[in-house]
Design a protein around this motif. Structure first.
Motif, PDB file in Angstrom:
ATOM      1  N   ASP A  15      52.450  16.146   3.617  1.00 40.71           N
ATOM      2  CA  ASP A  15      53.427  15.132   4.035  1.00 40.71           C
ATOM      3  C   ASP A  15      54.285  14.605   2.890  1.00 40.71           C
ATOM      4  N   ASN A  34      57.108   8.556   6.359  1.00 36.94           N
ATOM      5  CA  ASN A  34      56.968   8.981   7.753  1.00 36.94           C
ATOM      6  C   ASN A  34      57.526  10.387   7.961  1.00 36.94           C
ATOM      7  N   SER A  59      51.792  10.529  -2.025  1.00 38.56           N
ATOM      8  CA  SER A  59      51.441   9.123  -2.108  1.00 38.56           C
ATOM      9  C   SER A  59      50.222   8.916  -1.211  1.00 38.56           C
ATOM     10  N   ALA A  60      50.263   7.961  -0.294  1.00 33.31           N
ATOM     11  CA  ALA A  60      49.153   7.719   0.628  1.00 33.31           C
ATOM     12  C   ALA A  60      49.720   7.140   1.917  1.00 33.31           C
ATOM     13  N   GLY A  61      49.199   7.628   3.036  1.00 29.07           N
ATOM     14  CA  GLY A  61      49.634   7.098   4.317  1.00 29.07           C
ATOM     15  C   GLY A  61      51.022   7.533   4.742  1.00 29.07           C
ATOM     16  N   ASP A  62      51.557   8.585   4.106  1.00 25.71           N
ATOM     17  CA  ASP A  62      52.879   9.113   4.458  1.00 25.71           C
ATOM     18  C   ASP A  62      53.923   7.993   4.521  1.00 25.71           C
ATOM     19  N   PRO A  63      54.235   7.356   3.376  1.00 26.50           N
ATOM     20  CA  PRO A  63      55.145   6.203   3.383  1.00 26.50           C
ATOM     21  C   PRO A  63      56.546   6.529   3.885  1.00 26.50           C
ATOM     22  N   HIS A  67      49.430  15.991  -2.009  1.00 26.14           N
ATOM     23  CA  HIS A  67      49.658  16.373  -0.608  1.00 26.14           C
ATOM     24  C   HIS A  67      50.688  17.495  -0.499  1.00 26.14           C
ATOM     25  N   GLN A 123      56.233  12.867  10.902  1.00 23.51           N
ATOM     26  CA  GLN A 123      56.700  12.589  12.251  1.00 23.51           C
ATOM     27  C   GLN A 123      58.207  12.831  12.421  1.00 23.51           C
TER      28      GLN A 123
END
Length: 210
Positions: free
Chosen positions: A170, A179, A173-177, A151, A182
């Protein structure tokens, strides 16, 4: 070995070509693709400097030049494999030529280097050979640490306003650990706009929203 078709090599007309292609596929079941160039290892980006040449980013860390017939120059335009960390989604990922490239020879790249960090850097073309750049001319504009190896984003372009836009993923990894996308205090997960013609090493346009 990867090959690229001619439809991908027409700067500025990709949207029109895609639109035309979509219309054609309504009536044609066998669209025609014409091979333009081959022998490219890991091409990830195509750019034009305002002439008939095409500059192809090889993710390993080199930029090659194709002439209008699709022939590859024997020597790369730029070779920074000794600075690029290659593997997976990492590597040399983007290039943008300065709007006044013919005058100043400046172009900008986005690559992942030492410490898994993204580097936004400026290089200068040779003053005597238009098909060569000076690898020792690197001027680092921004370095952002990447917490994971994927990413990374990588694209960059000059807008009609003359500012340089570049995209950062972002952080991986996965799912933007973390955050990060944001978080307005983080560079990652954003599209940035900077003024490379002022400031040290860059200026922030007054109209930037944040």
């Amino acid at each position: 070995m990867k090959t690229l078709s001619k439809i991908l090599f027409v700067p500025g007309l990709l949207l029109q070509l895609l639109t035309a292609s979509c219309k054609e596929t309504q009536t044609a079941t066998n669209p025609h693709l014409e091979l333009f160039a081959s022998g490219l290892t890991t091409p990830v980006c195509i750019a034009n400097a305002g002439d008939s040449r095409l500059f192809i980013i090889d993710q390993h860390g080199i930029i090659v030049v194709l002439d209008s017939g699709g022939n590859k120059k024997a020597e790369p335009f730029l070779d920074i494999r000794n600075r690029v960390t290659y593997g997976g989604e990492r590597g040399l990922l983007g290039i943008a030529f300065h709007p006044r490239y013919k005058d100043n020879g400046y172009f900008y790249v986005n690559y992942v280097g030492a410490g898994d960090s993204t580097h936004i850097s400026r290089f200068t073309a040779s003053g005597t050979n238009p098909d060569k750049a000076d690898a020792s001319s690197e001027f680092n504009i921004l370095t952002i640490h990447q917490p994971f190896t994927n990413h990374n984003g990588g694209d960059l372009h000059f807008g009609p306003d003359g500012y340089l836009y570049f995209a950062l993923g972002d952080g991986g990894s996965a799912g933007d650990p973390g955050n990060r996308a944001q978080n307005l205090r983080e560079y990652l997960g954003k599209i940035h706009r900077i003024d490379v013609n002022s400031g040290n090493p860059y200026g922030i346009p007054a109209s930037n929203p944040f």
